[in-house]
Design a protein around this motif. Structure first.
Motif, short mmCIF file in Angstrom:
data_model
loop_
_atom_site.label_atom_id
_atom_site.label_comp_id
_atom_site.label_asym_id
_atom_site.label_seq_id
_atom_site.Cartn_x
_atom_site.Cartn_y
_atom_site.Cartn_z
N LYS A 21 1.83 12.98 32.81
CA LYS A 21 2.89 12.12 33.31
C LYS A 21 3.74 12.96 34.25
O LYS A 21 4.15 14.07 33.92
CB LYS A 21 3.72 11.56 32.16
N ASN A 22 4.01 12.43 35.46
CA ASN A 22 4.74 13.20 36.47
C ASN A 22 6.25 13.13 36.27
O ASN A 22 6.74 12.47 35.36
CB ASN A 22 4.33 12.75 37.88
N ALA A 23 6.98 13.80 37.16
CA ALA A 23 8.44 13.85 37.07
C ALA A 23 9.08 12.48 37.23
O ALA A 23 10.20 12.25 36.77
CB ALA A 23 8.99 14.82 38.11
N ALA A 24 8.38 11.53 37.87
CA ALA A 24 8.88 10.17 38.02
C ALA A 24 8.57 9.31 36.80
O ALA A 24 8.76 8.10 36.81
CB ALA A 24 8.30 9.52 39.27
N ASP A 25 8.08 9.95 35.73
CA ASP A 25 7.77 9.27 34.47
C ASP A 25 6.59 8.31 34.59
O ASP A 25 6.51 7.33 33.84
CB ASP A 25 9.02 8.54 33.95
N GLN A 26 5.67 8.57 35.51
CA GLN A 26 4.50 7.73 35.72
C GLN A 26 3.23 8.47 35.32
O GLN A 26 3.08 9.66 35.62
CB GLN A 26 4.39 7.33 37.20
N PRO A 27 2.29 7.80 34.65
CA PRO A 27 1.01 8.44 34.34
C PRO A 27 0.25 8.73 35.63
O PRO A 27 0.31 7.95 36.58
CB PRO A 27 0.27 7.41 33.49
N VAL A 28 -0.44 9.87 35.66
CA VAL A 28 -1.17 10.27 36.86
C VAL A 28 -2.66 10.26 36.63
O VAL A 28 -3.14 10.40 35.50
CB VAL A 28 -0.71 11.66 37.38
N ARG A 29 -3.41 10.08 37.71
CA ARG A 29 -4.87 10.06 37.69
C ARG A 29 -5.46 11.42 38.02
O ARG A 29 -6.67 11.60 38.00
CB ARG A 29 -5.37 9.02 38.69
N ASN A 30 -4.62 12.40 38.34
CA ASN A 30 -5.08 13.69 38.84
C ASN A 30 -5.98 14.43 37.86
O ASN A 30 -5.74 14.43 36.65
CB ASN A 30 -3.89 14.61 39.13
N GLY B 190 -8.02 31.18 39.27
CA GLY B 190 -7.90 30.99 40.70
C GLY B 190 -7.00 29.80 41.03
O GLY B 190 -6.36 29.22 40.15
N ALA B 191 -7.00 29.43 42.29
CA ALA B 191 -6.19 28.30 42.75
C ALA B 191 -6.68 27.01 42.11
O ALA B 191 -7.86 26.85 41.80
CB ALA B 191 -6.26 28.20 44.27
N TRP B 192 -5.75 26.07 41.94
CA TRP B 192 -6.08 24.75 41.39
C TRP B 192 -6.66 23.87 42.49
O TRP B 192 -6.07 23.75 43.55
CB TRP B 192 -4.83 24.09 40.79
N ASN B 193 -7.81 23.28 42.23
CA ASN B 193 -8.46 22.34 43.16
C ASN B 193 -8.38 20.94 42.59
O ASN B 193 -8.43 20.74 41.37
CB ASN B 193 -9.94 22.71 43.35
N THR B 194 -8.28 19.96 43.47
CA THR B 194 -8.24 18.56 43.04
C THR B 194 -9.67 18.03 42.96
O THR B 194 -10.45 18.18 43.89
CB THR B 194 -7.41 17.72 44.04
N GLU B 195 -9.99 17.40 41.85
CA GLU B 195 -11.31 16.80 41.62
C GLU B 195 -11.17 15.28 41.69
O GLU B 195 -10.10 14.75 41.95
CB GLU B 195 -11.83 17.23 40.25
N ALA B 196 -12.26 14.56 41.45
CA ALA B 196 -12.24 13.09 41.45
C ALA B 196 -11.21 12.59 40.44
O ALA B 196 -11.14 13.08 39.32
CB ALA B 196 -13.62 12.53 41.12
N ALA B 197 -10.41 11.61 40.85
CA ALA B 197 -9.32 11.10 40.02
C ALA B 197 -9.85 10.26 38.86
O ALA B 197 -10.95 9.69 38.93
CB ALA B 197 -8.37 10.26 40.87
N LEU B 198 -9.06 10.17 37.80
CA LEU B 198 -9.37 9.27 36.68
C LEU B 198 -9.35 7.82 37.16
O LEU B 198 -8.66 7.51 38.14
CB LEU B 198 -8.31 9.42 35.59
N PRO B 199 -10.03 6.91 36.46
CA PRO B 199 -9.98 5.49 36.83
C PRO B 199 -8.57 4.91 36.72
O PRO B 199 -8.21 4.01 37.46
CB PRO B 199 -10.92 4.82 35.83
N VAL B 200 -7.78 5.41 35.77
CA VAL B 200 -6.38 4.97 35.60
C VAL B 200 -5.55 6.21 35.28
O VAL B 200 -6.06 7.21 34.80
CB VAL B 200 -6.21 3.93 34.46
N GLY B 201 -4.25 6.13 35.55
CA GLY B 201 -3.35 7.20 35.15
C GLY B 201 -3.23 7.22 33.64
O GLY B 201 -3.14 6.18 33.00
N LEU B 202 -3.25 8.42 33.04
CA LEU B 202 -3.19 8.56 31.57
C LEU B 202 -2.36 9.76 31.16
O LEU B 202 -2.29 10.76 31.87
CB LEU B 202 -4.59 8.80 31.00
N TYR B 203 -1.76 9.63 29.99
CA TYR B 203 -1.22 10.78 29.27
C TYR B 203 -1.39 10.52 27.79
O TYR B 203 -1.79 9.42 27.38
CB TYR B 203 0.23 11.09 29.67
#
Length: 142
Positions: free
Chosen positions: A74-83, A96-109
């Motif tokens: 859940k991000n700082a805006a209080d929203q679940p993220v798909r990241n 190493g550095a963080w890489n972005t992969e394919a997003a989740l189908p829905v935001g979850l926490y």
């Protein structure tokens, strides 16, 4: 906490308004020879996440390399993220550095993530999408 080879990984969290906030990802080198308990002697700060997240799930995969995955949250805006983020675990235990992969189908926490025993797949299980408790199970090849 997640273990990999001779390193222990911890996602540092703090309680904030009945949720956990991820503050840092750290590792420690440990030696284990059963049944002896070996104390952790040092914590070393690793590569910080690109964003502050409330309960995200973490998994380790060793199929084609050593990777740590941070999934959802859940991000700082209080929203679940798909990241979905992935970082390589270095031979010295750093990451190493963080890489972005394919997003989740829905935001979850408040969900679970586990890698298959062969390291080929990540499974995302359940969680909260901000409105509904989820019972879904998703799989991704890694």
């Amino acid at each position: 906490m997640v273990t990999l080879s001779d390193h222990l990984w911890v996602v540092r969290t703090t309680l904030f308004m009945v949720s956990l906030v991820i503050l840092a990802v750290v590792s420690a080198r440990v030696s284990v020879s059963a049944p002896t308990v070996v104390p952790i002697t040092q914590w070393i700060t690793a590569e910080p996440l690109p964003e502050t997240l409330l309960p995200a799930a973490v998994a380790i995969s060793r199929q084609t390399g050593n990777y740590v995955y941070v999934v959802g949250g859940k991000n700082a805006a209080d929203q679940p993220v798909r990241n979905v983020r992935r970082a390589t675990i270095q031979p010295n235990g750093g990451i190493g550095a963080w890489n972005t992969e394919a997003a989740l189908p829905v935001g979850l926490y408040n969900h679970a993530v586990v890698a298959s025993s062969d390291g080929n797949y990540l499974f995302v299980i359940g969680g909260w999408d901000g409105t509904t408790r989820r019972r879904d199970v998703w799989r991704a090849m890694v």
